[in-house]
Design a protein around this motif. Structure first.
Motif, PDB file in Angstrom:
ATOM      1  N   ILE A  58       0.309   3.964   1.312  1.00 35.72           N
ATOM      2  CA  ILE A  58       0.337   4.618   2.629  1.00 35.72           C
ATOM      3  C   ILE A  58       1.458   4.036   3.483  1.00 35.72           C
ATOM      4  O   ILE A  58       2.221   4.771   4.116  1.00 35.72           O
ATOM      5  CB  ILE A  58      -1.032   4.471   3.315  1.00 35.72           C
ATOM      6  N   SER A  72       0.841  -1.205   0.000  1.00 37.03           N
ATOM      7  CA  SER A  72       0.000   0.000   0.000  1.00 37.03           C
ATOM      8  C   SER A  72       0.875   1.254   0.000  1.00 37.03           C
ATOM      9  O   SER A  72       1.934   1.293   0.640  1.00 37.03           O
ATOM     10  CB  SER A  72      -0.925  -0.001   1.209  1.00 37.03           C
ATOM     11  N   THR A 122       4.562   6.032   5.013  1.00 36.66           N
ATOM     12  CA  THR A 122       4.582   6.274   6.459  1.00 36.66           C
ATOM     13  C   THR A 122       5.409   5.272   7.265  1.00 36.66           C
ATOM     14  O   THR A 122       5.861   5.596   8.359  1.00 36.66           O
ATOM     15  CB  THR A 122       3.144   6.270   7.035  1.00 36.66           C
TER      16      THR A 122
END
Lengths: 292, 266
Positions: A45, A43, A49
């Motif tokens: 994200i 992903s 992160t």
């Protein structure tokens, strides 16, 4: 017959232009397709992160931040070193040095950019790091400070030479105005010349930044190959470019997820340098308008 | 801002009878002798015009009075330039201070690529003056002296490069006036301007001579005859004739002068 010759010439020129465009488009395409493949499995994200980057371990993490911090840290050190030094050189050469001196020194400085980066890498590892270690106890043999400083030396000519061109291009009438008003050389340099040449100077700095971000050999040799989210300049880090080298030359299987990580890393790098180039292009265009 | 500095700037505005004097001045650029031994006195609070064909040394000579030739490659000088009795080429002369006393306006308008306000305030700022009210007042009075205030008072933060050529040249004069020099050197200040702007600058020069000693180099003989009190005719690095403007233009002593002003050469 002549018409045919003209046509052949025209077509071959067009062809060479098209080849460069095709190569660029091809690179972007391959990067994007492989990156899309990668992001279908990881992903985006997590990619942005996750504070760990361990694609080659059994416990896989795909966070770009450690590589990005490595890249930004080494580039920042390089820029922090190269901007003041490079600017001082350019101001000295343009506003203080006798013409003959300028003519000799400038090409010599530009030689710095011609030294193979692998030589710089070993210079950082074998000379600069031991030297720094004598001041900074506990500094690792692979660290971003040494790699960053040497990268700074490498990009000095980008800044000094292009900034000097920009300063030199400022019309002499402005120099006369400044001196005629009773400016000292220092006041002339910093209050009139540097502001007047600011666009060119900024462009030179941006080009130097993008050179630093894209630099591979020095950081691969001297900064270590340990992805680590840190801003401590004395410990080993890994930059995006160094990671790409590590994986490309390693024995990672093609088409595996591990292999695709280099495209994700590559596109991140591409986005950064592309942005910087766009900014410098814009500034240059604005600069041209101002003087025409 | 230190009070001393402010006062020293104000003090320099007190009218002093500055006298310029050249004693047997010779100038070389490399091997080329540009000025071949010129001596002359320039009277205070008058407009003195330097005329002569291109390459006669008039600009070079003008630039000796604020030492603008210092940066020219191969420049070498002999003789003395005195301002109010002191030799400006002495080792202990502060050349920056000299240039604050002897302002200069150039052939092509050369405003800094800064705002109108910053242009006029430049000379004060490099002297370390920071008091905003003082700067504003001085900018306003300088712009008023060159009759530019009404045209730009609402756009003081606009770039000076946005002004027309004539406005830029008046701005450059205002920039020079702001530091209150005693002497203003003008090197063909209207040669790049249109007739209307030229007329405005000439009118301005005429007004300024009450307060300043003005030396102007010009190619335009009508201009010299309109605005100057005294005229010096230069030819091939020599001062051929120097007298009241009226005399030079109506009844010159030398044949060369007559030939030049009647347009027979040049």
């Amino acid at each position: 017959m002549r018409k045919l010759k003209e046509l052949v010439i025209e077509r071959s020129l067009l062809l060479s232009a098209l080849i460069t465009i095709a190569v660029t488009v091809g690179i972007v395409l391959v990067l994007s397709i492989e990156a899309v493949n990668f992001f279908s499995e990881v992903s985006i994200i997590d990619f942005i992160t996750d504070p760990e980057w361990t694609p080659l371990f059994s416990d896989k993490h795909f966070g770009i931040l450690p590589l990005l911090s490595g890249t930004l840290l080494t580039s920042f050190i390089a820029i922090a070193f190269a901007v003041p030094v490079g600017l001082s050189i350019s101001i000295y050469l343009s506003e203080y040095a006798p013409k003959s001196f300028r003519r000799t020194i400038k090409p010599l400085l530009e030689l710095l950019a011609a030294v193979p980066t692998v030589v710089y890498g070993f210079f950082a590892l074998m000379v600069v790091t031991p030297f720094l270690q004598s001041f900074i106890p506990g500094m690792s043999s692979f660290n971003s400070l040494s790699a960053g400083l040497v990268m700074g030396i490498m990009i000095i000519p980008y800044i000094s030479s292009l900034s000097e061109d920009a300063l030199h291009a400022v019309p002499n009438s402005l120099r006369e105005a400044a001196y005629g008003m009773g400016s000292t050389r220092l006041q002339n340099s910093f209050r009139v010349m540097v502001p007047a040449a600011s666009s060119g100077i900024i462009v030179s700095i941006i080009l130097a930044i993008s050179r630093a971000i894209g630099e591979t050999m020095i950081v691969a040799i001297a900064a270590g190959q340990q992805p680590r989210l840190t801003f401590d300049p004395t410990v080993p880090v890994e930059t995006i470019t160094a990671y790409i080298v590590q994986v490309s030359l390693g024995d990672v299987q093609h088409d595996s997820l591990e292999y695709k990580t280099i495209f994700a890393a590559g596109i991140t790098l591409f986005v950064f340098t592309f942005l910087l180039n766009t900014i410098s292009y814009r500034i240059r265009k604005k600069f041209q308008e101002k003087y025409e | 801002m230190s009070k001393d500095k402010k006062e020293s700037v104000i003090e320099s505005s007190i009218k002093r009878k500055y006298k310029l004097q050249a004693n047997d001045v010779k100038v070389w650029y490399g091997d080329f002798m540009a000025i071949k031994g010129i001596s002359m006195d320039i009277k205070p609070n008058k407009v003195t015009a330097f005329i002569g064909p291109s390459g006669c040394g008039k600009s070079t000579f003008l630039r000796l009075f604020n030492r603008m030739n210092d940066y020219v490659d191969g420049f070498k000088m002999e003789g003395e330039i005195n301002i109010d009795g002191s030799n400006i080429n002495d080792k202990d002369i502060n050349v920056e201070l000299l240039r604050k006393q002897v302002g200069m306006v150039f052939q092509k308008p050369n405003p800094f690529p800064k705002s109108i306000f910053e242009n006029v305030a430049y000379g004060l700022k490099i002297q370390g003056l920071k008091d905003k009210a003082f700067l504003e007042e001085r900018v306003e009075s300088s712009l008023k002296q060159v009759a530019l205030w009404n045209e730009v008072k609402d756009d003081l933060n606009k770039s000076a490069l946005a002004l027309s050529g004539g406005q830029q040249q008046r701005l450059c004069i205002a920039r020079t006036l702001a530091v209150e020099p005693s002497i203003i050197l003008m090197d063909e200040p209207t040669s790049a301007l249109d007739p209307i702007s030229t007329a405005k600058i000439e009118e301005l020069i005429y007004k300024l001579k009450d307060k300043y000693t003005i030396v102007i180099v010009t190619h335009n003989m009508q201009q010299a005859s309109r605005i100057s009190d005294n005229t010096a005719f230069f030819y091939l690095g020599e001062l051929i004739e120097y007298d009241k403007t009226n005399k030079i233009f109506t009844n010159p002593e030398k044949e060369q002068t007559e030939n030049y002003i009647t347009g027979r050469f040049g």
